[in-house]
Design an enzyme around this catalytic site. Structure first.
Site, mmCIF file in Angstrom:
data_model
loop_
_atom_site.group_PDB
_atom_site.id
_atom_site.type_symbol
_atom_site.label_atom_id
_atom_site.label_comp_id
_atom_site.label_asym_id
_atom_site.label_seq_id
_atom_site.Cartn_x
_atom_site.Cartn_y
_atom_site.Cartn_z
ATOM 1 N N GLY A 1 -9.445 3.681 -5.156
ATOM 2 C CA GLY A 1 -7.975 3.111 -5.296
ATOM 3 C C GLY A 1 -7.211 3.955 -4.659
ATOM 4 N N SER B 1 -3.320 5.185 -13.680
ATOM 5 C CA SER B 1 -3.926 4.577 -14.807
ATOM 6 C C SER B 1 -4.309 3.064 -14.869
ATOM 7 C CB SER B 1 -3.579 5.146 -16.182
ATOM 8 O OG SER B 1 -3.781 6.398 -16.192
ATOM 9 N N TYR C 1 -8.893 3.324 -14.226
ATOM 10 C CA TYR C 1 -8.743 3.803 -15.370
ATOM 11 C C TYR C 1 -8.356 2.918 -16.614
ATOM 12 C CZ TYR C 1 -9.393 8.798 -14.114
ATOM 13 O OH TYR C 1 -9.854 9.886 -13.388
ATOM 14 N N ASP D 1 -6.181 7.107 -4.561
ATOM 15 C CA ASP D 1 -6.856 8.511 -4.353
ATOM 16 C C ASP D 1 -7.459 8.291 -2.831
ATOM 17 O OD1 ASP D 1 -7.227 11.052 -4.609
ATOM 18 O OD2 ASP D 1 -8.813 10.695 -6.092
ATOM 19 N N ASN E 1 -7.957 12.226 -9.977
ATOM 20 C CA ASN E 1 -8.854 12.575 -11.012
ATOM 21 C C ASN E 1 -8.617 13.995 -11.035
ATOM 22 O OD1 ASN E 1 -11.284 13.596 -9.830
ATOM 23 N ND2 ASN E 1 -11.255 11.804 -8.928
ATOM 24 N N GLY F 1 -5.635 0.976 -12.663
ATOM 25 C CA GLY F 1 -6.655 0.379 -11.579
ATOM 26 C C GLY F 1 -8.001 1.040 -12.413
ATOM 27 N N ASP G 1 0.767 -1.299 0.127
ATOM 28 C CA ASP G 1 0.105 0.143 -0.038
ATOM 29 C C ASP G 1 0.882 1.059 0.046
ATOM 30 O OD1 ASP G 1 -1.585 2.190 0.778
ATOM 31 O OD2 ASP G 1 -2.705 1.079 2.480
#
Ligand code: AR6
Length: 169
Positions: free
Chosen positions: A32, A122, A126, A34, A24, A124, A10
């Site tokens: 995720g 990107s 995305y 974020d 984003n 995950g 993590d």
């Protein structure tokens, strides 16, 4: 020459001068990485993001760009938020994904960072295929000319770790 290292786990548990967030455009949180960054980093990070939205980034942060905030309660000097492209079958958005790594390192250099932890941007929510995401990440960091001493890719699962390991070999 920047040293690239790999860790499985993590990213919010890492100690580094900079932890990069796969954000984003809104800068106001999500799932995720974020979600984990805001959860573990505490409300100070969101407050800093809101201040950015109220000033320089009224329309949000564009895809491929990066911006720094406090790291709140994370074991880091700063969080650098970057917005990866959503993967597309029809359109090649690789340049935007490369830009995330390059711009994040440019901001890290401005901060004088020596260690930077990146997630696999990107790959995950995305939807970017992990092997290609790993290729772009490693190639872009190697070509960046950054003054950062260590770039640490923090990969959530075994599959992502293996993809980066194969790229480094
Ligand atoms: N530490 C390290 N890696 C993680 C963690 C974690 N705590 N959590 C997930 N990953 P994602 P994206 C991996 O979805 O694809 C958010 O809602 C994950 O397995 O975090 O760029 C934002 O607000 C994957 O390999 O970011 C945006 O809306 C990689 O980190 C959107 O998701 C990136 O997955 C951004 O999507």
């Amino acid at each position: 020459m920047v040293r690239i290292t790999l860790v499985q786990g993590d990213i919010t548990a890492e100690k580094a001068d900079v932890i990069v967030n796969a954000a984003n455009s809104s800068l106001l949180g999500g799932g995720g990485v974020d979600g984990a960054v805001h959860r573990r980093g505490g409300p100070e990070i969101l407050a800093a993001c809101r201040a950015l939205r109220a000033s320089r980034y009224g329309k949000g942060l564009a895809t491929g760009q990066a911006v720094a905030t406090t790291a709140g309660r994370l074991q880091a000097g700063h969080v650098v938020h970057t917005v990866g492209p959503v993967w597309s079958r029809e359109e090649d958005r690789s340049a935007l994904l490369a830009s995330c790594y390059r711009e994040s390192l440019r901001v890290a250099d401005e901060l004088g960072a020596r260690t930077v932890a990146f997630p696999a941007i990107s790959t995950g929510v995305y939807g970017w295929p992990i092997d290609d995401g790993a290729r772009i990440a490693v190639e872009t960091v190697r070509a960046s000319g950054t003054a950062v001493e260590e770039v640490r890719f923090v990969l959530f699962d075994e599959r992502a770790y293996a993809a980066f390991e194969a790229r480094l070999a």
